[in-house]
Design an enzyme around this catalytic site. Structure first.
Site, short mmCIF file in Angstrom:
data_model
loop_
_atom_site.label_atom_id
_atom_site.label_comp_id
_atom_site.label_asym_id
_atom_site.label_seq_id
_atom_site.Cartn_x
_atom_site.Cartn_y
_atom_site.Cartn_z
N ASP A 115 -9.18 -5.93 -5.01
CA ASP A 115 -8.74 -4.74 -4.27
C ASP A 115 -9.41 -3.52 -4.88
O ASP A 115 -9.23 -3.23 -6.07
CB ASP A 115 -7.22 -4.62 -4.37
CG ASP A 115 -6.63 -3.51 -3.51
OD1 ASP A 115 -7.38 -2.62 -3.08
OD2 ASP A 115 -5.40 -3.54 -3.29
N HIS A 148 -8.03 -5.44 -0.48
CA HIS A 148 -6.80 -4.72 -0.12
C HIS A 148 -6.21 -5.22 1.19
O HIS A 148 -5.00 -5.12 1.41
CB HIS A 148 -7.10 -3.22 0.00
CG HIS A 148 -5.87 -2.38 0.17
ND1 HIS A 148 -4.95 -2.20 -0.84
CD2 HIS A 148 -5.39 -1.68 1.24
CE1 HIS A 148 -3.96 -1.43 -0.41
NE2 HIS A 148 -4.20 -1.10 0.84
N SER A 182 0.83 -1.19 0.00
CA SER A 182 0.00 0.00 0.00
C SER A 182 0.88 1.25 0.00
O SER A 182 1.67 1.45 -0.92
CB SER A 182 -0.96 -0.05 1.19
OG SER A 182 -2.04 0.85 1.02
#
Length: 346
Positions: free
Chosen positions: A293, A322, A139
């Site tokens: 995601d 995610h 991320s």
């Protein structure tokens, strides 16, 4: 894998690298800036076994420690793993720990590039490292990995980005704007000048609702996968897991990180030309999306990978969206470890 996200003691306390008066790329100078970090393992005599693993939005280096261990690809017996913090993360210089006139709601705008420049100074000035063995992150940690590979390509021979893109998608920007509005609309927020983060309880709860929607997939709720995690209902999961995760956090710190996340775009190095920026990457570069995601869709990740000279596309199938790297299912960290092992062997 969820223990220690907000604490300083999973593998001992943080150490600190003093940056002095740090010139930010956003036009401010952060006085007496510092970078919190941890290390696991031993730097060898050649100084060529270091792996840098920056962390994600809302996390600390304690999260990345969960991927370091004996017998795993990031084995401290062979690798020196550096776990840097980031500006706004709570341990490094952040709204919550910086004195006036840059405290709380007055904290200056910082960028992903500022994190990476500070990390580069830690790696080169403090540890005397000229080339890292690898950089990897999930991320926002993945956004920092992209920045490392473009800004300092000679130092990054191999890299892995989990659930991140080279340029933050517009849909993702809208999500950040949404949770920011939900958080700051709490009257207790007081333009960022609350006395205690717990006062902004309502705002943090609202933020958690948005992450319940976007962080996981519809399949997670449709298949009632929360049952296997020990929750009695989807509401129980949202209250106990998502709201529980965000409850102890500082809203100003989250906002400082969110601004970096929103603006992340490596094409700033090439006048807005994303393909040219990706073409600068010389690393064996592994692009690893999580299926379903909603933050960083696989098709966006695949498009980035296609423009990287030594790009390797390795999607991980998971209904966790995610949040695949949270390790809520044993299959997910095992799949992450497999990619890390392949990357390190490349």
């Amino acid at each position: 894998m969820l223990s220690g996200y907000y604490t300083d003691d999973v593998h001992g306390p943080h150490e600190y690298f003093e940056l002095g008066n740090f010139a930010l790329t956003t036009g401010y100078t952060l006085p007496n800036a510092r970078l919190g970090y941890k290390t696991i393992g031993t730097l060898n005599a050649a100084r060529d076994n270091a792996v840098l693993a920056p962390h994600m939005f809302s996390g600390t280096s304690a999260f990345m420690e969960a991927y370091v261990g004996e017998g795993r690809p990031l084995d401290p017996a062979t690798h020196f793993v550096i776990l840097p913090g980031q500006f706004g993360g709570g341990f490094s210089s952040s709204p919550s720990n910086t004195p006036a006139p840059f405290d709380r709601g007055q904290f200056p705008l910082v960028a992903i590039a500022d994190d990476v420049i500070a990390q580069h100074r830690l790696v080169t000035e403090h540890f005397g490292i000229t080339t890292l063995r690898a950089v990897l992150g999930w991320s926002m940690g993945g956004q920092q990995t992209y920045e490392w590979a473009v800004r300092f390509p000679e130092m990054v021979p191999r890299a892995a980005v989990f659930a991140a893109t080279a340029r933050n998608p517009v849909h993702n920007q809208i999500f950040i704007d949404t949770w920011n509005e939900l958080l700051t609309s709490d009257p207790a927020f007081r333009d960022g000048f609350y006395d205690d983060p717990a006062e902004v309880r309502l705002g943090l709860q609202r933020l958690a609702v948005s992450f319940s929607l976007m962080g996981l997939s519809s399949a997670f709720f449709r298949q009632e996968l929360w049952r296997g995690l020990g929750f009695a209902s989807s509401d129980d999961f949202r209250q106990g897991f998502i709201r529980g995760y965000f409850a102890p956090m500082d809203p100003n710190n989250l906002i400082a990180q969110g601004r970096k996340w929103r603006a992340s775009d490596i094409s700033a190095h090439t006048g807005g030309d994303l393909a040219a920026a990706l073409g600068r990457i010389t690393a064996q570069f592994f692009v690893v999306p999580f299926t379903e995601d909603l933050f960083f869709p696989p098709e966006d990740c695949e498009a980035d990978c296609a423009q990287i000279p030594n790009g390797h596309y390795r999607p991980i199938e998971t209904p966790m969206g995610h949040f695949g790297m949270f390790g809520l299912r044993p299959e997910d960290p095992a799949a992450v470890d497999a990619v890390i092992a392949e990357m390190l062997a490349s």
